[in-house]
Design a protein around this motif. Structure first.
Motif, PDB file in Angstrom:
ATOM      1  N   GLN B 130      -8.298 -18.410   7.435  1.00  0.00           N
ATOM      2  CA  GLN B 130      -7.097 -18.267   6.601  1.00  0.00           C
ATOM      3  C   GLN B 130      -6.155 -19.435   6.861  1.00  0.00           C
ATOM      4  OE1 GLN B 130      -5.271 -14.379   6.352  1.00  0.00           O
ATOM      5  NE2 GLN B 130      -3.235 -15.281   6.116  1.00  0.00           N
ATOM      6  N   THR B 131      -5.715 -20.080   5.776  1.00  0.00           N
ATOM      7  CA  THR B 131      -4.734 -21.165   5.919  1.00  0.00           C
ATOM      8  C   THR B 131      -3.583 -20.910   4.955  1.00  0.00           C
ATOM      9  OG1 THR B 131      -6.079 -22.465   4.400  1.00  0.00           O
ATOM     10  CG2 THR B 131      -6.239 -23.047   6.718  1.00  0.00           C
ATOM     11  N   ASN B 132      -2.423 -21.350   5.375  1.00  0.00           N
ATOM     12  CA  ASN B 132      -1.243 -21.145   4.524  1.00  0.00           C
ATOM     13  C   ASN B 132      -0.661 -22.485   4.108  1.00  0.00           C
ATOM     14  OD1 ASN B 132      -0.944 -18.193   4.786  1.00  0.00           O
ATOM     15  ND2 ASN B 132      -0.708 -18.709   6.934  1.00  0.00           N
ATOM     16  N   ASN B 133      -0.205 -22.562   2.893  1.00  0.00           N
ATOM     17  CA  ASN B 133       0.578 -23.714   2.466  1.00  0.00           C
ATOM     18  C   ASN B 133       1.742 -23.170   1.647  1.00  0.00           C
ATOM     19  OD1 ASN B 133      -0.093 -23.744  -0.417  1.00  0.00           O
ATOM     20  ND2 ASN B 133      -2.157 -24.261   0.275  1.00  0.00           N
ATOM     21  N   PRO B 134       2.693 -24.006   1.255  1.00  0.00           N
ATOM     22  CA  PRO B 134       3.898 -23.454   0.616  1.00  0.00           C
ATOM     23  C   PRO B 134       3.616 -22.712  -0.690  1.00  0.00           C
ATOM     24  CG  PRO B 134       4.197 -25.752   1.197  1.00  0.00           C
ATOM     25  CD  PRO B 134       2.786 -25.448   1.445  1.00  0.00           C
ATOM     26  N   PHE B 135       2.456 -22.926  -1.269  1.00  0.00           N
ATOM     27  CA  PHE B 135       2.207 -22.345  -2.591  1.00  0.00           C
ATOM     28  C   PHE B 135       1.225 -21.183  -2.598  1.00  0.00           C
ATOM     29  CE2 PHE B 135       3.578 -26.676  -3.152  1.00  0.00           C
ATOM     30  CZ  PHE B 135       4.610 -26.514  -4.054  1.00  0.00           C
ATOM     31  N   ALA B 136       0.454 -21.018  -1.546  1.00  0.00           N
ATOM     32  CA  ALA B 136      -0.549 -19.946  -1.537  1.00  0.00           C
ATOM     33  C   ALA B 136      -1.087 -19.720  -0.135  1.00  0.00           C
ATOM     34  CB  ALA B 136      -1.704 -20.317  -2.465  1.00  0.00           C
ATOM     35  N   THR B 137      -1.798 -18.615  -0.006  1.00  0.00           N
ATOM     36  CA  THR B 137      -2.561 -18.374   1.222  1.00  0.00           C
ATOM     37  C   THR B 137      -4.033 -18.461   0.825  1.00  0.00           C
ATOM     38  OG1 THR B 137      -0.862 -16.968   2.120  1.00  0.00           O
ATOM     39  CG2 THR B 137      -3.062 -16.681   3.027  1.00  0.00           C
ATOM     40  N   GLU B 138      -4.793 -19.264   1.568  1.00  0.00           N
ATOM     41  CA  GLU B 138      -6.210 -19.432   1.234  1.00  0.00           C
ATOM     42  C   GLU B 138      -7.046 -18.718   2.285  1.00  0.00           C
ATOM     43  OE1 GLU B 138      -6.775 -23.666   1.136  1.00  0.00           O
ATOM     44  OE2 GLU B 138      -4.984 -23.904  -0.066  1.00  0.00           O
ATOM     45  N   VAL B 139      -8.036 -17.996   1.816  1.00  0.00           N
ATOM     46  CA  VAL B 139      -8.964 -17.313   2.720  1.00  0.00           C
ATOM     47  C   VAL B 139     -10.367 -17.719   2.280  1.00  0.00           C
ATOM     48  CG1 VAL B 139      -9.811 -15.063   3.521  1.00  0.00           C
ATOM     49  CG2 VAL B 139      -7.407 -15.340   2.961  1.00  0.00           C
ATOM     50  N   CYS B 140     -11.218 -18.052   3.215  1.00  0.00           N
ATOM     51  CA  CYS B 140     -12.582 -18.415   2.819  1.00  0.00           C
ATOM     52  C   CYS B 140     -13.559 -18.089   3.933  1.00  0.00           C
ATOM     53  CB  CYS B 140     -12.668 -19.894   2.456  1.00  0.00           C
ATOM     54  SG  CYS B 140     -12.451 -20.976   3.860  1.00  0.00           S
ATOM     55  N   GLY B 141     -14.821 -18.044   3.573  1.00  0.00           N
ATOM     56  CA  GLY B 141     -15.862 -17.796   4.576  1.00  0.00           C
ATOM     57  C   GLY B 141     -17.045 -17.067   3.981  1.00  0.00           C
ATOM     58  N   TRP B 142     -17.938 -16.649   4.844  1.00  0.00           N
ATOM     59  CA  TRP B 142     -19.162 -15.980   4.412  1.00  0.00           C
ATOM     60  C   TRP B 142     -18.948 -14.478   4.361  1.00  0.00           C
ATOM     61  CZ3 TRP B 142     -22.932 -18.794   2.481  1.00  0.00           C
ATOM     62  CH2 TRP B 142     -23.069 -20.114   2.881  1.00  0.00           C
ATOM     63  N   VAL B 148     -17.170 -16.963  -0.121  1.00  0.00           N
ATOM     64  CA  VAL B 148     -15.981 -16.469  -0.834  1.00  0.00           C
ATOM     65  C   VAL B 148     -14.791 -17.399  -0.595  1.00  0.00           C
ATOM     66  CG1 VAL B 148     -14.495 -14.471  -1.200  1.00  0.00           C
ATOM     67  CG2 VAL B 148     -16.787 -14.140  -0.338  1.00  0.00           C
ATOM     68  N   PHE B 149     -14.120 -17.750  -1.685  1.00  0.00           N
ATOM     69  CA  PHE B 149     -12.843 -18.477  -1.612  1.00  0.00           C
ATOM     70  C   PHE B 149     -11.796 -17.589  -2.264  1.00  0.00           C
ATOM     71  CE2 PHE B 149     -16.031 -21.807  -1.694  1.00  0.00           C
ATOM     72  CZ  PHE B 149     -15.595 -22.664  -0.693  1.00  0.00           C
ATOM     73  N   GLN B 150     -10.770 -17.271  -1.527  1.00  0.00           N
ATOM     74  CA  GLN B 150      -9.747 -16.403  -2.101  1.00  0.00           C
ATOM     75  C   GLN B 150      -8.384 -17.080  -2.001  1.00  0.00           C
ATOM     76  OE1 GLN B 150      -8.311 -12.614  -0.265  1.00  0.00           O
ATOM     77  NE2 GLN B 150      -9.703 -11.690  -1.765  1.00  0.00           N
ATOM     78  N   LEU B 151      -7.628 -16.910  -3.066  1.00  0.00           N
ATOM     79  CA  LEU B 151      -6.327 -17.544  -3.156  1.00  0.00           C
ATOM     80  C   LEU B 151      -5.289 -16.466  -3.421  1.00  0.00           C
ATOM     81  CD1 LEU B 151      -5.546 -20.493  -3.223  1.00  0.00           C
ATOM     82  CD2 LEU B 151      -5.769 -20.444  -5.700  1.00  0.00           C
ATOM     83  N   ARG B 152      -4.358 -16.287  -2.477  1.00  0.00           N
ATOM     84  CA  ARG B 152      -3.296 -15.298  -2.695  1.00  0.00           C
ATOM     85  C   ARG B 152      -2.040 -16.035  -3.141  1.00  0.00           C
ATOM     86  NH1 ARG B 152      -4.757 -12.233   2.825  1.00  0.00           N
ATOM     87  NH2 ARG B 152      -6.764 -11.450   2.140  1.00  0.00           N
ATOM     88  N   LEU B 153      -1.700 -15.845  -4.408  1.00  0.00           N
ATOM     89  CA  LEU B 153      -0.594 -16.579  -5.009  1.00  0.00           C
ATOM     90  C   LEU B 153       0.644 -15.699  -5.117  1.00  0.00           C
ATOM     91  CD1 LEU B 153      -2.807 -18.084  -7.803  1.00  0.00           C
ATOM     92  CD2 LEU B 153      -1.570 -19.478  -6.161  1.00  0.00           C
ATOM     93  N   PRO B 154       1.827 -16.323  -5.354  1.00  0.00           N
ATOM     94  CA  PRO B 154       3.019 -15.494  -5.562  1.00  0.00           C
ATOM     95  C   PRO B 154       2.882 -14.665  -6.846  1.00  0.00           C
ATOM     96  CG  PRO B 154       3.590 -17.815  -5.235  1.00  0.00           C
ATOM     97  CD  PRO B 154       2.119 -17.750  -5.390  1.00  0.00           C
ATOM     98  N   GLU B 155       3.849 -13.859  -7.130  1.00  0.00           N
ATOM     99  CA  GLU B 155       3.911 -13.029  -8.345  1.00  0.00           C
ATOM    100  C   GLU B 155       2.759 -12.022  -8.431  1.00  0.00           C
ATOM    101  OE1 GLU B 155       5.832 -14.336 -11.686  1.00  0.00           O
ATOM    102  OE2 GLU B 155       7.204 -15.207 -10.231  1.00  0.00           O
TER     103      GLU B 155
END
Lengths: 409, 239
Positions: B130-142, B148-155
């Motif tokens: 899991q990595t965080n940046n100002p615009f989203a949280t990214e989760v990836c792995g097997w 799987v690549f997952q992007l948790r965005l605002p709203e």
């Protein structure tokens, strides 16, 4: 075989050896340089310990910058001779290639604009910039950039690159003399604006190096004449101790704070001292041939590095401004609408594309500079390996001579 | 007080929408060049029809339960319908990538996608990264054999891309799923990719700082057949 004759033979061989090596590596570098140029021509443009460390923040205002440059320029040169020997203030300086602080993982380093291979190149470039600044001040003896500490250096400057992204440079600098006295332990930090890159001839972070150079001079000026003389004496005695520990241990002692002092001096015409002085000269052949290679790297990478820092700075500033504008702001569109989705995802996509641009720029830098850095490192490793071999031979011969001269007890 | 504590515990145990329960990694090798195979793609219209059909059925069941008059179509909330349509349009837009180039090692993967940012993942030894940046949280792995690549965005938005390799190793399915807190269920669209050999273009390009991208004519002849006695390429599988 007579040991003294063997020593002289070894010296002679060593001298020829270093000269041959120096010319061989000069040729290699020339070839590398030519092939680098040819490569360009062929391309067709189609598609701690809790201790607090002082931080010196350098003001980038034009007036302050000019003032520090002028202060360095206006210093009176330390004259070359003083009675029989050189002036005590003229210390020989060894600047070690800088260390890099990289604790974070690759992805967060990228977010901070840090690329390990670029850092590797600049850890060899920035010490050379300090060398140039110190030489230009005419306050020092010989200033060299070195891969490792050599016992014969009178003042050793080490540095750690903490931040370098084109917008900010932050270095942790330490300086020790041959008595292990700490001259300087400070963090230097400078921010630059876009204007700093307008002058192609001057490094944008030159004021930081000017200030560092002034601080070193100030630290030296705090020492009295006998302390400076002791630094010269300790440099040769400690070098002698590395090569012939038995013969030189009597001249040096270490106090409770870990600082070295001269216990007594050998006679001026002491044969062992003469031998060690000769060996020191040969070691300088090595250090100078390595230093020449850092000098060539500096010249070759200067323009590319300047451009890389300029672009990198622009991207970093743009990204930060964008983040500040966007962070925490609501889109203003209805939650769940296509416009809101496009905006939220669009911001993220923009951010990732900027990251990609920065990474591409870093790969461009690596393509241009890394082959030269690697060639240099290979040469240095080879030269250093040869020097270590030489040390072993010298140590063994000097030990045997020392035993002979001591005679049976 | 006790009841509140129990309620708090239960809420804490609830999984977030889209949370991945990663199964043991069975690393598949996705490396290579991939182009979209339109014949195997999902139809957005068909997916939308199915989505609305499920919604109506669910609403009817709820209405029956409340003893509403039967035989009358239960209307879908217009706001929800608009969100579902927006999700479909959005998923269709972000999954238009036609060509992908994938580089993979035992510890990392980089999916370069034409026209947009690349997907990168450094596989942790266990679980997901899991990595965080100002615009989203990214989760990836097997997740088993799927990447799987997952992007948790605002709203309240979540975008997930799930890569699966066919048993023959010549097809990749990318299932793009979107979850919105304004829609009753996720919307998923499958895109299929076939492996292709990148042809030698006769020139190679290199990025530089001073001159931008510099291309040079390559000396290798185009599509040279392999020598008859040349060893067969070996596929290294770290598992």
């Amino acid at each position: 075989m007579n040991l003294k004759a063997l020593f002289n033979d070894t010296l002679q061989t060593s001298k020829q050896y270093w000269q041959a090596l120096a010319s061989r590596f000069a040729c290699l570098l020339l070839v590398a340089g030519v092939s680098h140029l040819l490569g360009c021509a062929a391309q067709t443009p189609s598609p701690g310990d809790g201790e607090t460390i002082d931080t010196v923040v350098i003001n980038s205002a034009a007036r302050t910058t000019r003032e520090s440059a002028m202060a360095l320029k206006n210093l009176n040169a330390v004259s070359g001779t003083d009675t029989a020997d050189r002036a005590p203030a003229l210390l020989d300086v060894g600047i070690l290639i800088f260390e890099t602080t990289e604790t974070a993982d690759n992805s967060s380093l990228r977010q901070q604009g840090v690329f390990p291979l670029v850092r590797k190149a600049e850890s060899r470039y920035l010490p050379y910039l300090l060398r140039q600044t110190m030489e230009a001040s005419r306050q020092w003896g010989v200033v060299r950039v070195m891969p490792d500490t050599h016992a014969s250096a009178e003042l050793v400057v080490t540095g750690d690159i903490q931040v370098s992204n084109g917008e900010q440079l932050q270095l942790h600098i330490q300086a020790h003399d041959s008595s292990d006295r700490l001259w300087l332990n400070k963090v230097y930090r400078q921010h630059v604006s876009a204007m700093a890159y307008e002058d192609d001839q001057t490094d944008p972070f030159q004021p930081l190096f000017d200030r560092l150079s002034l601080d070193l001079i100030e630290a030296r000026n705090r020492l009295n004449r006998s302390q400076l003389e002791e630094i010269h004496q300790l440099a040769i005695l400690r070098y002698g101790q590395v090569l012939a520990p038995e013969a030189f241990k009597q001249y040096i002692h270490k106090d409770e704070t870990g600082q070295f002092h001269v216990e007594r001096l050998p006679a001026r015409d002491d044969p062992m001292l003469r031998r060690v002085r000769k060996l020191q000269e040969y070691e300088y052949y090595f250090i100078d041939s390595v230093d020449d290679q850092y000098s060539d790297l500096f010249v070759q990478m200067k323009q590319t590095y300047q451009r890389w820092r300029q672009y990198s700075r622009e991207l970093m500033v743009y990204m930060r401004d964008y983040k500040e504008r966007q962070a925490g702001q609501s889109s203003g569109f209805r939650r769940g609408s296509l416009a809101s989705m496009n905006e939220v995802y669009g911001d993220y996509e923009w951010y990732r594309m900027q990251e990609l641009n920065l990474a591409e720029l870093a790969s461009g830098f690596n393509n241009e500079v890394l082959p030269t850095v690697l060639t240099l490192d290979d040469n240095v490793v080879q030269l250093d390996g040869n020097l270590q071999d030489q040390y072993q031979k010298w140590q063994s011969i000097l030990q045997q001579i020392f035993n002979l001269e001591q005679g049976p007890i | 007080m006790f009841l509140l504590a129990i309620a708090g515990l239960l809420t804490g145990c609830q999984s977030q929408p889209g949370e991945i329960k990663a199964r043991k990694a069975l690393r598949a090798d996705f490396s290579g060049n991939w182009e979209m195979d339109y014949s195997l793609n999902d139809s957005v219209e068909a997916k939308l029809d199915a989505y609305f059909y499920r919604m109506r059925r669910s609403l009817s069941r709820q209405a029956d339960g409340r003893q509403f008059e039967t035989g009358r179509a239960v209307p879908i909330n217009p706001g929800t319908a608009q969100t579902v349509l927006a999700m479909a349009q959005f998923v269709e837009k972000i999954s238009r990538v036609q060509v992908m180039e994938i580089e993979q090692t035992y510890t990392d993967i980089r999916v370069d996608r034409e026209g947009t940012f690349s997907l990168n993942c450094h596989f942790p030894t266990q679980g997901l990264e899991q990595t965080n940046n100002p615009f989203a949280t990214e989760v990836c792995g097997w997740d088993g054999h799927q990447l799987v690549f997952q992007l948790r965005l605002p709203e309240g938005l979540l975008v997930q891309q799930r890569f699966s390799l066919s048993s023959g190793g010549d097809q990749i399915n990318v299932a793009t799923t979107m979850i919105s807190d304004r829609a009753p269920e996720p919307f998923t669209l499958n895109r299929s990719y076939s492996r292709f050999d990148k042809r030698n273009r006769g020139f190679t390009c290199e990025q530089t700082v001073q001159k931008g991208k510099v291309c040079t004519l390559s000396s290798e002849p185009e599509d040279l057949p392999p020598a008859p006695d040349a060893p067969k390429p070996m596929i290294m599988n770290a598992d």
